[in-house]
Design a protein around this motif. Structure first.
Motif, PDB file in Angstrom:
ATOM      1  N   VAL A 228       0.841  -1.190   0.000  1.00  0.00           N
ATOM      2  CA  VAL A 228       0.000   0.000   0.000  1.00  0.00           C
ATOM      3  C   VAL A 228       0.879   1.243   0.000  1.00  0.00           C
ATOM      4  O   VAL A 228       1.642   1.482   0.939  1.00  0.00           O
ATOM      5  N   ALA A 255      -7.681  -2.580  -7.494  1.00  0.00           N
ATOM      6  CA  ALA A 255      -7.869  -1.825  -6.250  1.00  0.00           C
ATOM      7  C   ALA A 255      -8.978  -0.787  -6.349  1.00  0.00           C
ATOM      8  O   ALA A 255      -9.341  -0.181  -5.329  1.00  0.00           O
ATOM      9  N   THR A 260     -10.797  -0.326  -1.876  1.00  0.00           N
ATOM     10  CA  THR A 260     -10.025   0.262  -0.777  1.00  0.00           C
ATOM     11  C   THR A 260     -10.887   1.110   0.156  1.00  0.00           C
ATOM     12  O   THR A 260     -10.360   1.765   1.050  1.00  0.00           O
ATOM     13  N   SER A 265      -8.990   4.137  -5.693  1.00  0.00           N
ATOM     14  CA  SER A 265      -8.023   3.867  -4.627  1.00  0.00           C
ATOM     15  C   SER A 265      -7.144   5.059  -4.321  1.00  0.00           C
ATOM     16  O   SER A 265      -6.548   5.134  -3.247  1.00  0.00           O
TER      17      SER A 265
END
Length: 432
Positions: A228, A255, A260, A265
């Motif tokens: 991340v 993502a 997320t 994201s």
């Protein structure tokens, strides 16, 4: 056992697996780890031809964020089919595409003050990546693109060139040029500022790196081990790109679409990429669809300069427009936050309980990785979880990370049961 499953069983040979072993290519992979023959599915539950149920923490590798056979989306699809709506249209104008474009601008782009043109590419995420890189090269007149360590962008040659995993790259059989690899945040250790390394390599005479057309980056590296990037690192990368006239491509294929906790994201970083690639859960129902979001001034394509026969999947447009209703639903977003916290808290507890087993826990929203000592251990945990009725995949450059991707719509009871089963598998591994 319902009629569909009963009929499927009656048509299968004495050894059901023979069909796949004898006739399907050896390239198949997921089915080797999870060999059941699945017949039906609803939300987070898969059921095989024997009536055995499994909790799904794989979600079609991130393609089923809203669960299997989401009833709201399914009804919209059935209504559309019953009305003889267009299914395939190349890039012809259709009412289904118009509905999606208007909904996407109204629900997603407008509230976030984002201004993008939508390019509908061929139906895979890799095709969106190919289109974005091709456009970046066309706009800038430069060929080199910077990609990052542990990245994964797809299996077609351009996307594969930008991907980092050696085993996948080796299968290309040809050279994979015009990509410069740079370290992702943390790859060289927390004490090294990888953005400083990147800028020095771009600006110092003798580095041997040509000014790139673009940076291509995942804000969360899913296949790479659930790495991340911090908001600060993403902002720094965007600023670096802007200073040097380099386009920023964000690969939000796995993502994105809420995985997320926010639709994109990169929202947590407050950046506006030049190009954004979406696929997987953008259709909302596991239907093939991908698109590239393009800043209007960069939309320099000539008609047909990048195309694809299946860029007009109207069933996907209908499903995608319906799925966007979730992003107007406060109850859904509140529940998403609660489920995300439940996973985060559980994994943090496990790390405290089994520090000798769990090297790191990484993630946000509803994408999480549990780093274990080695690949055999992760395979053991995944296999034991599957034996207990949970499908959970592994990832990472060394295949030593358990990756959690439950549907965003998973009910609390199923999430509890799935985490409990994974906990049992980890506990067993910790005792060995």
């Amino acid at each position: 056992m319902n009629n569909f499953i009963a009929e499927a069983v009656s048509l299968i040979s004495e050894d059901p697996a023979d069909t796949f072993f004898n006739h399907e290519s050896a390239v198949r992979s997921y089915c080797r780890k999870f060999p059941a023959i699945f017949a039906t599915a609803r939300n987070s539950i898969l059921t095989d031809i024997n009536g055995t149920s499994y909790i799904d923490f794989l979600s079609g590798a991130g393609s089923l964020n809203y669960g299997h056979n989401n009833p709201m989306i399914k009804e919209a699809l059935l209504d559309y089919l019953r009305s003889d709506g267009i299914t395939h249209s190349l890039d012809l104008h259709t009412s289904a595409k118009k509905t999606f474009i208007e909904a996407f601008n109204r629900v997603i782009l407008g509230p976030r003050a984002l201004n993008y043109r939508l390019q509908f590419t061929g139906p895979t995420g890799a095709n969106a990546i190919e289109a974005a890189m091709k456009l970046a090269r066309k706009v800038t007149g430069r060929t080199n693109i910077v990609a990052f360590s542990n990245a994964f962008h797809g299996m077609s040659l351009g996307a594969l060139a930008a991907s980092a995993r050696s085993a996948k790259r080796a299968a290309a059989g040809v050279s994979l040029p015009d990509i410069t690899r740079m370290p992702y945040e943390g790859f060289l250790g927390q004490q090294v500022d990888s953005l400083s390394v990147l800028e020095n390599m771009l600006t110092t005479p003798g580095s041997g790196i040509d000014l790139p057309a673009a940076f291509i980056v995942e804000s969360v590296q899913a296949e790479g081990g659930v790495n991340v990037a911090s908001p600060q690192w993403l902002r720094g990368l965007a600023q670096l790109a802007s200073r040097h006239g380099i386009l920023l491509i964000v690969d939000d294929i796995q993502a994105g679409c809420g995985r997320t906790g926010t639709f994109f994201s990169f929202e947590r970083a407050g950046i506006q990429p030049d190009l954004v690639c979406l696929a997987k859960s953008i259709s909302g129902y596991g239907l093939p669809m991908s698109l590239v979001l393009i800043r209007p001034e960069l939309d320099l394509w000539q008609p047909g300069e990048h195309n694809g026969t299946f860029r007009g999947n109207n069933l996907a447009f209908i499903a995608a427009a319906q799925a966007l209703r979730y992003w107007q639903d406060r109850d859904f977003m509140d529940a998403l936050g609660q489920r995300s916290k439940q996973i985060a808290d559980t994994l943090a507890h496990w790390q405290e309980t089994w520090p000798q087993l769990i090297k790191a826990v990484r993630g946000l929203g509803m994408i999480w990785g549990i780093e274990l000592p080695d690949a055999p251990t992760t395979q053991q945990v995944s296999a034991q979880a599957y034996a207990g009725g949970l499908i959970v995949e592994t990832c990472g450059a060394q295949d030593n990370v358990i990756k959690l991707l439950p549907p965003l719509t998973i009910d609390p009871q199923s999430l509890d049961r799935g985490l409990a089963q994974l906990g049992r598998a980890l506990s067993s591994a910790a005792k060995k």
